[in-house]
Design a protein around this motif. Structure first.
Motif, PDB file in Angstrom:
ATOM      1  N   ARG A 158       0.835  -1.208   0.000  1.00  0.00           N
ATOM      2  CA  ARG A 158       0.000   0.000   0.000  1.00  0.00           C
ATOM      3  C   ARG A 158       0.866   1.254   0.000  1.00  0.00           C
ATOM      4  O   ARG A 158       0.589   2.215  -0.739  1.00  0.00           O
ATOM      5  CB  ARG A 158      -0.930   0.008   1.220  1.00  0.00           C
ATOM      6  N   ILE A 159       1.913   1.275   0.824  1.00  0.00           N
ATOM      7  CA  ILE A 159       2.790   2.449   0.867  1.00  0.00           C
ATOM      8  C   ILE A 159       3.543   2.582  -0.450  1.00  0.00           C
ATOM      9  O   ILE A 159       3.720   3.686  -0.980  1.00  0.00           O
ATOM     10  CB  ILE A 159       3.752   2.361   2.058  1.00  0.00           C
ATOM     11  N   TRP A 207      -3.937  11.881   2.436  1.00  0.00           N
ATOM     12  CA  TRP A 207      -4.948  11.021   3.050  1.00  0.00           C
ATOM     13  C   TRP A 207      -6.033  11.865   3.723  1.00  0.00           C
ATOM     14  O   TRP A 207      -7.231  11.560   3.595  1.00  0.00           O
ATOM     15  CB  TRP A 207      -4.285  10.099   4.077  1.00  0.00           C
ATOM     16  N   ILE A 208      -5.646  12.939   4.411  1.00  0.00           N
ATOM     17  CA  ILE A 208      -6.618  13.818   5.069  1.00  0.00           C
ATOM     18  C   ILE A 208      -7.572  14.423   4.043  1.00  0.00           C
ATOM     19  O   ILE A 208      -8.788  14.497   4.262  1.00  0.00           O
ATOM     20  CB  ILE A 208      -5.895  14.925   5.856  1.00  0.00           C
ATOM     21  N   LEU A 209      -7.038  14.856   2.900  1.00  0.00           N
ATOM     22  CA  LEU A 209      -7.894  15.444   1.869  1.00  0.00           C
ATOM     23  C   LEU A 209      -8.802  14.393   1.239  1.00  0.00           C
ATOM     24  O   LEU A 209      -9.955  14.668   0.914  1.00  0.00           O
ATOM     25  CB  LEU A 209      -7.042  16.118   0.797  1.00  0.00           C
ATOM     26  N   LYS A 210      -8.280  13.196   1.054  1.00  0.00           N
ATOM     27  CA  LYS A 210      -9.063  12.140   0.408  1.00  0.00           C
ATOM     28  C   LYS A 210     -10.221  11.679   1.279  1.00  0.00           C
ATOM     29  O   LYS A 210     -11.328  11.427   0.766  1.00  0.00           O
ATOM     30  CB  LYS A 210      -8.159  10.957   0.074  1.00  0.00           C
ATOM     31  N   TYR A 211      -9.987  11.587   2.586  1.00  0.00           N
ATOM     32  CA  TYR A 211     -10.982  10.953   3.450  1.00  0.00           C
ATOM     33  C   TYR A 211     -11.643  11.876   4.468  1.00  0.00           C
ATOM     34  O   TYR A 211     -12.729  11.549   4.968  1.00  0.00           O
ATOM     35  CB  TYR A 211     -10.339   9.783   4.194  1.00  0.00           C
ATOM     36  N   ILE A 212     -11.031  12.999   4.813  1.00  0.00           N
ATOM     37  CA  ILE A 212     -11.547  13.816   5.912  1.00  0.00           C
ATOM     38  C   ILE A 212     -12.008  15.195   5.452  1.00  0.00           C
ATOM     39  O   ILE A 212     -13.158  15.569   5.649  1.00  0.00           O
ATOM     40  CB  ILE A 212     -10.487  13.965   7.031  1.00  0.00           C
ATOM     41  N   MET A 244     -10.624   5.145  10.732  1.00  0.00           N
ATOM     42  CA  MET A 244     -10.277   6.340   9.981  1.00  0.00           C
ATOM     43  C   MET A 244     -10.318   7.577  10.885  1.00  0.00           C
ATOM     44  O   MET A 244      -9.403   8.413  10.870  1.00  0.00           O
ATOM     45  CB  MET A 244     -11.246   6.516   8.813  1.00  0.00           C
ATOM     46  N   TRP A 245     -11.353   7.706  11.693  1.00  0.00           N
ATOM     47  CA  TRP A 245     -11.465   8.872  12.554  1.00  0.00           C
ATOM     48  C   TRP A 245     -10.495   8.816  13.728  1.00  0.00           C
ATOM     49  O   TRP A 245     -10.014   9.851  14.192  1.00  0.00           O
ATOM     50  CB  TRP A 245     -12.916   9.042  13.013  1.00  0.00           C
ATOM     51  N   GLU A 246     -10.213   7.635  14.225  1.00  0.00           N
ATOM     52  CA  GLU A 246      -9.179   7.518  15.259  1.00  0.00           C
ATOM     53  C   GLU A 246      -7.842   8.026  14.728  1.00  0.00           C
ATOM     54  O   GLU A 246      -7.126   8.778  15.396  1.00  0.00           O
ATOM     55  CB  GLU A 246      -9.053   6.064  15.719  1.00  0.00           C
ATOM     56  N   LEU A 247      -7.507   7.611  13.504  1.00  0.00           N
ATOM     57  CA  LEU A 247      -6.249   8.047  12.901  1.00  0.00           C
ATOM     58  C   LEU A 247      -6.267   9.550  12.634  1.00  0.00           C
ATOM     59  O   LEU A 247      -5.273  10.241  12.883  1.00  0.00           O
ATOM     60  CB  LEU A 247      -5.990   7.282  11.607  1.00  0.00           C
ATOM     61  N   TYR A 248      -7.375  10.070  12.142  1.00  0.00           N
ATOM     62  CA  TYR A 248      -7.492  11.512  11.872  1.00  0.00           C
ATOM     63  C   TYR A 248      -7.276  12.334  13.138  1.00  0.00           C
ATOM     64  O   TYR A 248      -6.506  13.309  13.154  1.00  0.00           O
ATOM     65  CB  TYR A 248      -8.858  11.790  11.244  1.00  0.00           C
ATOM     66  N   LEU A 249      -7.945  11.962  14.225  1.00  0.00           N
ATOM     67  CA  LEU A 249      -7.808  12.721  15.464  1.00  0.00           C
ATOM     68  C   LEU A 249      -6.397  12.592  16.040  1.00  0.00           C
ATOM     69  O   LEU A 249      -5.813  13.579  16.511  1.00  0.00           O
ATOM     70  CB  LEU A 249      -8.856  12.262  16.483  1.00  0.00           C
ATOM     71  N   GLY A 268      -2.325   5.586   5.532  1.00  0.00           N
ATOM     72  CA  GLY A 268      -3.607   5.756   6.200  1.00  0.00           C
ATOM     73  C   GLY A 268      -4.591   4.648   5.865  1.00  0.00           C
ATOM     74  O   GLY A 268      -5.283   4.127   6.745  1.00  0.00           O
ATOM     75  N   GLU A 269      -4.654   4.271   4.590  1.00  0.00           N
ATOM     76  CA  GLU A 269      -5.576   3.205   4.192  1.00  0.00           C
ATOM     77  C   GLU A 269      -5.181   1.879   4.830  1.00  0.00           C
ATOM     78  O   GLU A 269      -6.051   1.056   5.153  1.00  0.00           O
ATOM     79  CB  GLU A 269      -5.599   3.100   2.672  1.00  0.00           C
ATOM     80  N   SER A 270      -3.891   1.679   5.028  1.00  0.00           N
ATOM     81  CA  SER A 270      -3.432   0.460   5.676  1.00  0.00           C
ATOM     82  C   SER A 270      -3.904   0.404   7.129  1.00  0.00           C
ATOM     83  O   SER A 270      -4.247  -0.664   7.643  1.00  0.00           O
ATOM     84  CB  SER A 270      -1.905   0.390   5.601  1.00  0.00           C
TER      85      SER A 270
END
Length: 449
Positions: free
Chosen positions: A81-82, A329-334, A398-403, A91-93
């Protein structure tokens, strides 16, 4: 309390809804790039003192037990993935459960410290293999902006209520501090700290009885409520239908509906003249190409002698330039369509496109790290309730990683937050020219002066 997502980490790949999460469900196969990613991680682990644990208790490189830890459950999927998409793949991983950490913030804080040094200078060309440009469909044009806002802020009012304090403030608080300046943050004091932040911004804009206030970015209405309670009249703009609905209900319940109007309106369409313009962490959603229009709007509606007070997340100017245009990743998902500005960029944009100038700024990044810690702990503790709202494990991770990622950015100093005052400089006083007089004749030697 540290974030450990281990309860959500499956022993084997969990089924992922490929319709909702196509790039999380699909593991790429790029052997050569995966080998490069493995070597790069080994180099980073040695240089940064990270502990990378492989299945069966093996280590990627020797490291002490107390070091920030990256625990790989599925190394092959992680490296592929990386290798395919860099930090988006990282992030997706995590979303897929390929890796975890017993202290996610400590790990990410180390990675967020001087991130430009993670890849050696001689290997920067590798970025071309995995860095993608931002999708044109996410550029925050008037047509796209509402869709971008909808993807984050219209997820569910109930979701945000699970981890925000009762003021529903979704921006950095300002806590009391110890003698050394350390924020004294606690969940019990978060609502008061949010009011302290709002009141400081309203004071900066000199909002008082009779003030006409424009708020760009309503949130769930707390700032508008505080301004109206001072005797101001407020027009608040939002593109989120969920936020507009709840903000209106909160304002009506407070008996202030005659003082506050919440409009579903793009900032570019703002109309009227206002003594004060306030905007809390909304510029990050504007996008760099539209900063001139954002500041020009403020300039256009601000009455003579008025003041604009903004709260903005900022980053170093050089890093802002380096990341501008890059899809992350932040722009893609958050936060699709966003861009964190630098303070220099705000100064330059206002100077070039408006009559406004930055008159004062106050930074308090450590307070944001603590605000995010409290949100993250609350979100993690209520994971079951998040699931009961219909959000699956991929979303929760996803949100755990974002925060955690955001908290780490402020803890490392990579990100900052500022309250910024914009005013129009007073016109320079014109000094009267000295009276024109006939020059005195030159005196010869010995003549009295």
């Amino acid at each position: 309390m540290t974030l450990s997502a281990e309860p959500l980490t499956p022993a084997a790949p969990a089924p992922v809804d490929a319709h909702h999460w196509p790039d999380v469900a699909r593991t790429p196969h790029v052997p050569a790039r995966a080998a490069v990613a493995r070597r790069l991680l080994a180099r980073i682990a040695r240089r940064r003192g990270l502990r990378v644990e492989l299945p069966g208790g093996r280590l990627l490189v020797p490291a002490p037990a107390a070091a920030p830890t990256l625990r790989l459950h599925r190394p092959d999927a992680f490296f592929h993935r990386i290798g395919k998409s860099g930090l988006i793949g990282f992030g997706e991983s995590y979303q897929a459960g390929d890796w975890d950490s017993p202290d996610l913030v400590a790990l990410l804080t180390e990675l967020a410290t001087a991130p430009e040094t993670l890849v050696p200078a001689g290997a920067q060309w590798l970025r071309r293999l995995y860095v993608s440009r931002r999708p044109a469909a996410e550029l925050s044009t008037p047509d796209n902006a509402r869709t971008n806002i909808h993807r984050h802020y219209d997820l569910s009012n109930d979701l945000f209520a699970l981890f925000l304090d009762p003021t529903l403030s979704y921006s950095s608080a300002v806590f009391p501090t110890a003698q050394d300046g350390t924020p004294l943050a606690s969940w019990e004091g978060l609502a008061e700290a949010q009011h302290r932040k709002i009141d400081r911004l309203l004071d900066l804009a000199r909002v008082r009885t009779g003030s006409r206030v424009l708020e760009i970015g309503t949130g769930w209405g707390e700032l508008a409520l505080r301004a109206a309670a001072r005797g101001a009249t407020v027009v608040s703009l939002t593109l989120s239908e969920e936020q507009q609905d709840l903000a209106r209900r909160r304002i009506a319940a407070a008996g202030l509906a005659d003082r506050v109007e919440v409009r579903l309106c793009d900032y570019r369409a703002a109309e009227g003249e206002f003594d004060a313009v306030v905007s809390v962490e909304m510029i990050e959603a504007v996008g760099r190409p539209f900063w001139p229009a954002y500041f020009a709007t403020i300039d256009r509606v601000l009455a003579p002698g008025g003041r604009a007070a903004l709260q903005a997340i900022t980053m170093p100017h050089e890093r802002m330039l380096a990341s501008s245009g890059t899809h992350t990743w932040i722009l893609k998902y958050i936060f699709p369509g966003g861009q964190i500005p630098s303070l220099d960029a705000i100064r330059q944009s206002t100077a070039r496109h408006t009559s406004l100038r930055v008159a004062a700024c106050d930074s308090f990044g450590p307070h944001y790290a603590q605000t995010l810690r409290l949100w993250r702990e609350r979100f993690t503790a209520r994971a079951g309730q998040v699931g009961a709202l219909g959000f699956d494990p991929v979303f929760r991770r996803m949100w755990e990683l974002y925060l955690a990622y955001s908290e780490a950015g402020f803890a490392a100093g990579y990100l900052d937050v500022q309250q910024i005052l914009l005013t129009r400089p007073e016109p320079a006083l014109t000094r009267p020219e000295p009276a024109r007089t006939r020059p005195e004749p030159a005196r010869g030697p010995g003549q009295p002066s």
